[in-house]
Scaffold this motif. Structure first.
Motif, PDB file in Angstrom:
ATOM      1  N   SER A  86      -0.800  -0.349 -13.814  1.00 56.45           N
ATOM      2  CA  SER A  86       0.430  -1.432 -13.355  1.00 56.45           C
ATOM      3  C   SER A  86       0.457  -2.710 -14.019  1.00 56.45           C
ATOM      4  N   ARG A  87      -0.790  -3.366 -13.989  1.00 59.00           N
ATOM      5  CA  ARG A  87      -0.625  -4.635 -14.740  1.00 59.00           C
ATOM      6  C   ARG A  87      -0.411  -4.564 -15.997  1.00 59.00           C
ATOM      7  N   SER A  88      -0.684  -3.493 -16.783  1.00 59.27           N
ATOM      8  CA  SER A  88      -0.074  -3.592 -18.218  1.00 59.27           C
ATOM      9  C   SER A  88       1.337  -3.624 -18.396  1.00 59.27           C
ATOM     10  N   SER A  89       2.113  -3.314 -17.300  1.00 57.56           N
ATOM     11  CA  SER A  89       3.531  -3.185 -17.246  1.00 57.56           C
ATOM     12  C   SER A  89       4.186  -4.439 -16.916  1.00 57.56           C
ATOM     13  N   TYR A  90       3.488  -5.558 -16.318  1.00 56.33           N
ATOM     14  CA  TYR A  90       4.174  -6.404 -15.848  1.00 56.33           C
ATOM     15  C   TYR A  90       4.530  -7.384 -16.984  1.00 56.33           C
ATOM     16  N   PRO A  91       5.517  -8.107 -16.667  1.00 59.02           N
ATOM     17  CA  PRO A  91       6.005  -9.110 -17.647  1.00 59.02           C
ATOM     18  C   PRO A  91       4.914 -10.086 -18.290  1.00 59.02           C
ATOM     19  N   ALA A 115      -1.125  -8.958  -2.151  1.00 59.79           N
ATOM     20  CA  ALA A 115      -1.940  -8.297  -2.843  1.00 59.79           C
ATOM     21  C   ALA A 115      -1.597  -6.638  -2.829  1.00 59.79           C
ATOM     22  N   PHE A 116      -1.705  -6.124  -3.987  1.00 65.03           N
ATOM     23  CA  PHE A 116      -1.626  -4.743  -4.143  1.00 65.03           C
ATOM     24  C   PHE A 116      -2.762  -3.701  -4.126  1.00 65.03           C
ATOM     25  N   THR A 117      -3.041  -2.733  -3.440  1.00 64.27           N
ATOM     26  CA  THR A 117      -4.461  -2.048  -3.339  1.00 64.27           C
ATOM     27  C   THR A 117      -3.935  -0.650  -3.677  1.00 64.27           C
ATOM     28  N   THR A 118      -4.675   0.016  -4.627  1.00 65.29           N
ATOM     29  CA  THR A 118      -4.657   1.201  -5.263  1.00 65.29           C
ATOM     30  C   THR A 118      -6.082   1.601  -6.062  1.00 65.29           C
ATOM     31  N   ASP A 119      -6.058   2.554  -6.606  1.00 66.49           N
ATOM     32  CA  ASP A 119      -7.353   3.287  -7.376  1.00 66.49           C
ATOM     33  C   ASP A 119      -7.280   1.946  -8.703  1.00 66.49           C
ATOM     34  N   ALA A 120      -8.659   1.736  -8.840  1.00 68.45           N
ATOM     35  CA  ALA A 120      -8.424   0.559  -9.817  1.00 68.45           C
ATOM     36  C   ALA A 120      -7.955   0.972 -11.340  1.00 68.45           C
ATOM     37  N   ILE A 151       0.756  -1.186  -0.211  1.00 70.12           N
ATOM     38  CA  ILE A 151       0.006   0.029  -0.098  1.00 70.12           C
ATOM     39  C   ILE A 151       0.954   1.290   0.075  1.00 70.12           C
ATOM     40  N   GLN A 152       0.456   2.513  -1.023  1.00 72.82           N
ATOM     41  CA  GLN A 152       1.463   3.300  -0.945  1.00 72.82           C
ATOM     42  C   GLN A 152       1.020   4.291   0.178  1.00 72.82           C
ATOM     43  N   THR A 153       2.136   4.878   0.621  1.00 73.10           N
ATOM     44  CA  THR A 153       1.791   5.716   2.053  1.00 73.10           C
ATOM     45  C   THR A 153       1.448   7.182   1.583  1.00 73.10           C
ATOM     46  N   GLY A 154       0.742   7.916   2.225  1.00 72.30           N
ATOM     47  CA  GLY A 154       0.333   9.290   2.309  1.00 72.30           C
ATOM     48  C   GLY A 154      -0.569   9.336   1.247  1.00 72.30           C
ATOM     49  N   THR A 155      -1.333   8.357   1.091  1.00 71.17           N
ATOM     50  CA  THR A 155      -2.760   8.259   0.180  1.00 71.17           C
ATOM     51  C   THR A 155      -4.085   7.800   1.015  1.00 71.17           C
ATOM     52  N   ILE A 185       4.792   1.287   0.577  1.00 69.80           N
ATOM     53  CA  ILE A 185       5.790   1.425  -0.601  1.00 69.80           C
ATOM     54  C   ILE A 185       5.385   3.111  -0.816  1.00 69.80           C
ATOM     55  N   GLU A 186       6.448   3.694  -1.679  1.00 71.90           N
ATOM     56  CA  GLU A 186       6.234   5.153  -1.773  1.00 71.90           C
ATOM     57  C   GLU A 186       5.974   5.503  -3.149  1.00 71.90           C
ATOM     58  N   THR A 187       6.289   4.537  -4.381  1.00 74.04           N
ATOM     59  CA  THR A 187       6.158   4.772  -5.602  1.00 74.04           C
ATOM     60  C   THR A 187       5.724   3.734  -6.336  1.00 74.04           C
ATOM     61  N   GLU A 188       5.184   3.935  -7.415  1.00 71.76           N
ATOM     62  CA  GLU A 188       4.824   2.975  -8.391  1.00 71.76           C
ATOM     63  C   GLU A 188       5.774   1.876  -8.521  1.00 71.76           C
ATOM     64  N   ALA A 189       7.051   2.341  -8.763  1.00 69.41           N
ATOM     65  CA  ALA A 189       8.191   1.332  -9.342  1.00 69.41           C
ATOM     66  C   ALA A 189       8.294   0.490  -8.043  1.00 69.41           C
ATOM     67  N   GLU A 190       8.266   0.963  -6.604  1.00 72.64           N
ATOM     68  CA  GLU A 190       8.603   0.039  -5.668  1.00 72.64           C
ATOM     69  C   GLU A 190       7.370  -0.851  -5.529  1.00 72.64           C
ATOM     70  N   ALA A 191       6.120  -0.259  -5.758  1.00 70.63           N
ATOM     71  CA  ALA A 191       4.827  -1.196  -5.665  1.00 70.63           C
ATOM     72  C   ALA A 191       5.246  -2.540  -6.789  1.00 70.63           C
ATOM     73  N   LYS A 192       5.688  -2.154  -7.810  1.00 73.12           N
ATOM     74  CA  LYS A 192       5.715  -3.402  -8.875  1.00 73.12           C
ATOM     75  C   LYS A 192       6.963  -4.037  -8.364  1.00 73.12           C
ATOM     76  N   GLN A 193       7.950  -3.651  -8.031  1.00 67.85           N
ATOM     77  CA  GLN A 193       9.081  -4.544  -7.595  1.00 67.85           C
ATOM     78  C   GLN A 193       8.683  -5.409  -6.356  1.00 67.85           C
TER      79      GLN A 193
END
Length: 340
Positions: free
Chosen positions: A203-208, A192-197, A149-153, A175-183
């Motif tokens: 995010s999923r579109s960038s996964y391998p 699980a990862f939670t954020t806006d749908a 979960i991204q902090t400060g949100t 986590i603080e950034t999208e890159a960190e969440a992905k990693q």
């Protein structure tokens, strides 16, 4: 009579001070020669760099539109990548002129943080994504899960509320950034990862292997996302608000990137289009802008629908349907106040 005169003088003085404050950001931007826009550190579809290293995306286009309105040129923007933690303090301190970074309009942000959300450019809601290998098909099956979960949100409080309401426990993985969440998510540091749908789809579109991951069906919150400015600068707030509104009105009335200049060359049959494009009335002057400011905006970036299709729509890697973000005439809830 003396009391009336004093009251009148005080009111006039207050008006002068207020007017000066209102003009501050716009004049600073004009004097500087560019807009400083706070954006995401990187989110597919919303804020990303292309092969040439240029910022692109749905939120980035708002920055370009504001620049086009003021300077007649969408490129006069300096972008500052901001995390969930740093975005509001950067705006409040004057480090950026406007924030266009998938930020949720809430009561406390609008009042306690002394910020103004000028409108909604994306109606969203918080969801969850999990690897299919986890064997989970509902968020109600996440009892005891670790959750990135991204902090400060707003997602932090939403997550706590949802699990508490459903008598479930979880272990947050901050986590603080999208890159960190992905990693972390791809390294199985969280279940699980939670954020806006919309963010989950991006995010999923960038996964391998995007098809190995499932966005769960539950939407647990309302997340109206939109551009943000500081309290107390009404002229600047009006400008950013009506730049956003111009994109929405343009879609409704069929004004596009390709025809905006032609339609703005002479008054046509639609009074609303005439007012939008400056062939009727003095709407540009009310914002401290040229008469044809909206022509410059739309011919530079396109209308709302064109931007959605280009960066977020079904034919993009993000693959989002319009849903609530369709025009009110097409089954959604999107519309702008009239140019009148």
């Amino acid at each position: 009579m003396k009391l009336l005169t004093l009251a009148t003088a005080t009111a006039v003085a207050g008006l002068v001070v207020a007017t000066g404050a209102q003009a501050q950001t716009l004049q600073q931007v004009k004097d500087r020669g560019n807009l400083i826009c706070g954006i995401n550190t990187g989110l597919v579809g919303f804020a990303f760099t292309d092969a040439q290293g240029n910022w692109q995306g749905f939120d980035v286009a708002i920055c370009k539109a504001i620049s086009a309105a003021i300077f007649g040129d969408p490129s006069k923007v300096e972008y500052k990548s901001l995390t969930g933690k740093t975005r509001f303090s950067a705006l409040a301190s004057g480090e950026v002129d406007v924030l266009s970074r998938n930020s949720t309009w809430t009561f406390s942000r609008d009042t306690d943080l002394k910020l103004d959300f000028v409108g909604v450019n994306y109606y969203d809601g918080q969801g969850f994504i999990v690897p299919k290998s986890l064997g989970v098909t509902s968020a109600l099956e996440l009892d005891g899960a670790t959750v990135c979960i991204q902090t400060g949100t707003t997602t932090e409080l939403n997550l706590a509320d949802y699990f508490r309401a459903n008598n479930m426990s979880y272990e947050p993985v901050p986590i603080e950034t999208e890159a960190e969440a992905k990693q972390k998510f791809l390294a199985n540091a969280c279940d699980a990862f939670t954020t806006d749908a919309s963010g989950l789809a991006a995010s999923r579109s960038s996964y391998p292997n995007p098809t190995d991951y499932l966005i769960l069906p539950e939407i647990i919150s309302k997340e109206p996302l939109g551009p943000v400015v500081r309290h107390g600068d009404n002229e600047w707030g009006d400008l950013v608000r009506w730049v956003l509104n111009s994109l929405i009105v343009a879609e409704e009335y069929g004004v596009t990137k390709d025809n905006a200049v032609e339609l703005g060359a002479a008054a046509g049959d639609s009074p609303e289009v005439n007012r939008l494009l400056g062939t009727e009335g003095e709407y540009g002057a009310m914002l401290g802008l040229p008469t044809d400011w909206a022509v410059k905006v739309i011919s530079s970036v396109g209308n709302y629908g064109e931007l959605f299709d280009e960066y977020l729509g079904p034919d993009t890697p993000v693959g989002l349907e319009r849903g609530l973000n369709a025009l009110y005439t097409d089954g959604g809830i999107l519309y702008a106040p009239p140019f009148r």
